[in-house]
Design an enzyme around this catalytic site. Sequence first.
Site, PDB file in Angstrom:
ATOM      1  N   CYS A   6      88.323  12.387   9.153  1.00 41.60           N
ATOM      2  CA  CYS A   6      87.755  11.587   9.519  1.00 41.60           C
ATOM      3  C   CYS A   6      88.811  10.414   7.814  1.00 41.60           C
ATOM      4  O   CYS A   6      88.365  10.466   6.512  1.00 41.60           O
ATOM      5  CB  CYS A   6      86.410  11.266   8.929  1.00 41.60           C
ATOM      6  SG  CYS A   6      86.075   9.463   8.925  1.00 41.60           S
ATOM      7  N   GLU A  25      91.596   8.430  15.203  1.00 44.50           N
ATOM      8  CA  GLU A  25      92.128  10.378  14.647  1.00 44.50           C
ATOM      9  C   GLU A  25      93.268   9.929  15.731  1.00 44.50           C
ATOM     10  O   GLU A  25      93.934   8.735  16.440  1.00 44.50           O
ATOM     11  CB  GLU A  25      91.242  11.386  15.056  1.00 44.50           C
ATOM     12  CG  GLU A  25      91.258  12.581  14.949  1.00 44.50           C
ATOM     13  CD  GLU A  25      91.166  12.699  13.590  1.00 44.50           C
ATOM     14  OE1 GLU A  25      92.378  12.584  13.562  1.00 44.50           O
ATOM     15  OE2 GLU A  25      89.865  12.485  13.131  1.00 44.50           O
TER      16      GLU A  25
END
Length: 223
Positions: A2, A104
């Site tokens: 992340c 992402e």
Amino acid sequence: MCGRFTFTIQPEDVLTHFHIEQELEGGSPRYNIAPGQQVLSVVHDGENNRAGYLKWGLVPVWAKDPSIGYKMINARSETAHEKPSFKRLMERKRCIIVADSFFEWKEENGRKQPYRIYAPKQSFFSFAGLWDRWRDGDEDLVTCTILTREANPFMESLHHRMPIILPEEQEQWWIQSETRNAKQVHDALRQFSPPELEAYPVHSMVNSAKNDGPGCVEKVSVE
């Protein structure tokens, strides 16, 4: 993994959710939060929940150089209870890092296409985090890291890792300040299931941390 996320909701909504009676500065929406920046976090002080800003990128108390934080923005939940950098924090320095989506990147047509991931049925995420305080002379840093896990079936098409998102009913358990056995914390994390997630492609402007505006979260067409 992340490495970028957003916080575009009102901080007051977070204070209300966690039953925090305090004022909080810094209410501007953030559309592209990057490592090294301040992130809204919630901890428990032994009596009450408290909210404040921590620097994203863990600098352990024993670190010789604070630049190590850029290498420690995430911690693998599968092994955190065994690692010297994280075991002590798993036992007694757990925090929540608040976000309403994260990004992402997926390989498509020879390039990496960014996607925004969010939970349509809830207004924000509570990422499971760890924090620590580092001091060197007059320099005092309070920093954090986001715990990650293997991707669930939804996330697998985007990345093999994902942040741990705490179920609402486990948020208070996570930040409760009493010391817990690190292995027990690890075992509990394995049982948590993320909420229903959705994703859509966004503009490549999110690739640069210099860009932090609504354009970072606008949906784009992918040819």
